[in-house]
Scaffold this motif. Sequence first.
Motif, mmCIF file in Angstrom:
data_model
loop_
_atom_site.group_PDB
_atom_site.id
_atom_site.type_symbol
_atom_site.label_atom_id
_atom_site.label_comp_id
_atom_site.label_asym_id
_atom_site.label_seq_id
_atom_site.Cartn_x
_atom_site.Cartn_y
_atom_site.Cartn_z
ATOM 1 N N SER A 45 0.810 -1.218 0.000
ATOM 2 C CA SER A 45 0.000 0.000 0.000
ATOM 3 C C SER A 45 0.844 1.268 0.000
ATOM 4 N N TRP A 86 1.685 -4.099 13.358
ATOM 5 C CA TRP A 86 0.547 -3.659 14.164
ATOM 6 C C TRP A 86 1.032 -3.023 15.450
ATOM 7 N N ARG A 132 -7.564 -0.342 9.648
ATOM 8 C CA ARG A 132 -8.081 -1.391 8.770
ATOM 9 C C ARG A 132 -9.544 -1.056 8.508
ATOM 10 N N SER A 180 -6.375 -1.593 3.918
ATOM 11 C CA SER A 180 -5.787 -0.549 4.745
ATOM 12 C C SER A 180 -6.265 0.824 4.301
ATOM 13 N N ARG A 238 -2.269 0.107 12.215
ATOM 14 C CA ARG A 238 -1.040 -0.356 11.579
ATOM 15 C C ARG A 238 -0.024 0.778 11.573
#
Length: 306
Positions: A101, A150, A172, A244, A267
Amino acid sequence: MLDIHQLKVLTEVARTGSYTAAAVSLGYTQPAVSYQMRQLQQAVGTPLVVKIGRGLRLTETGRSLVQHADAIFSVLRAVDQEVSSLVARGGGLVRLVAFQSSCVTLVPELIARLRERRPGVRVTVTQAEPVEARHQIRTGEADLGLLCNWENEDLPEGESTMRREELMTDRRCVLMREDDPLAGQDTVDLSELAGRDWVMESFRDRFLAACTNLGFEPRIAATVDDVSAIQALVASGLGISLVSEMALSAHVAPGLVHRPLRHWPRRRTYALLWPDMAAVPAVVTVLDEIRAIAAGMRDPASGPRD
């Protein structure tokens, strides 16, 4: 005086677990690797590896020496980078490894900024999951990494001797069609999604464990590791997904909405590099730009809802 070539052999033996595999990786013969290891152990004065069945295990001294060897190789790479940057009058090449991402958000913005402000600094990009990215940084295959984990996880193994710089966090989110019954909620709880069909990435152990803890097994309708493909399949009505917030900040397909998943850890995105690389001008330039971009993306919770 320790020999740099012997240290390289040791680190490769540690990585591959055998003299034979190390020889293949280094392009040496197996007897040559054995000879280098004997010479190194004689120089140190104590065994560095012991046989365990058909494999090898590092002794405590061996593990310590590998850690020091990694740091030594980092210094050498930093020197090489700095010299290259000086030759290029402030330019240079930075090898960046980044998770998926970030490759559709942070990295494109980084490249655009460098082209405009520092055209002498060049970047190559490799997409990799954090475990592989961490390995590439440790071994010198990459100069700088964008990794994630995390917020409730411990420091990953292998990062204690490296420089880690926190950049931002994101959530998330449940990705669904805008006509989904849950689309009107501000947030969604995983327990509300039992019995749904899912379009999910390959790496989903945490998701599966959470579903099991809630007493249901999710129906996986598709396994896809590309964000655009996930969105297309969700839009088609095949299922919902977890994506995400960072990835969704780049683009959300028409007809889709996303809602944060309640009771799910954030995250953390962070930069990882060897401390010595932080003195290389080209690496400093790239890291400064990444910091600035991440600062602009920080705290996405304050942004507008769909």
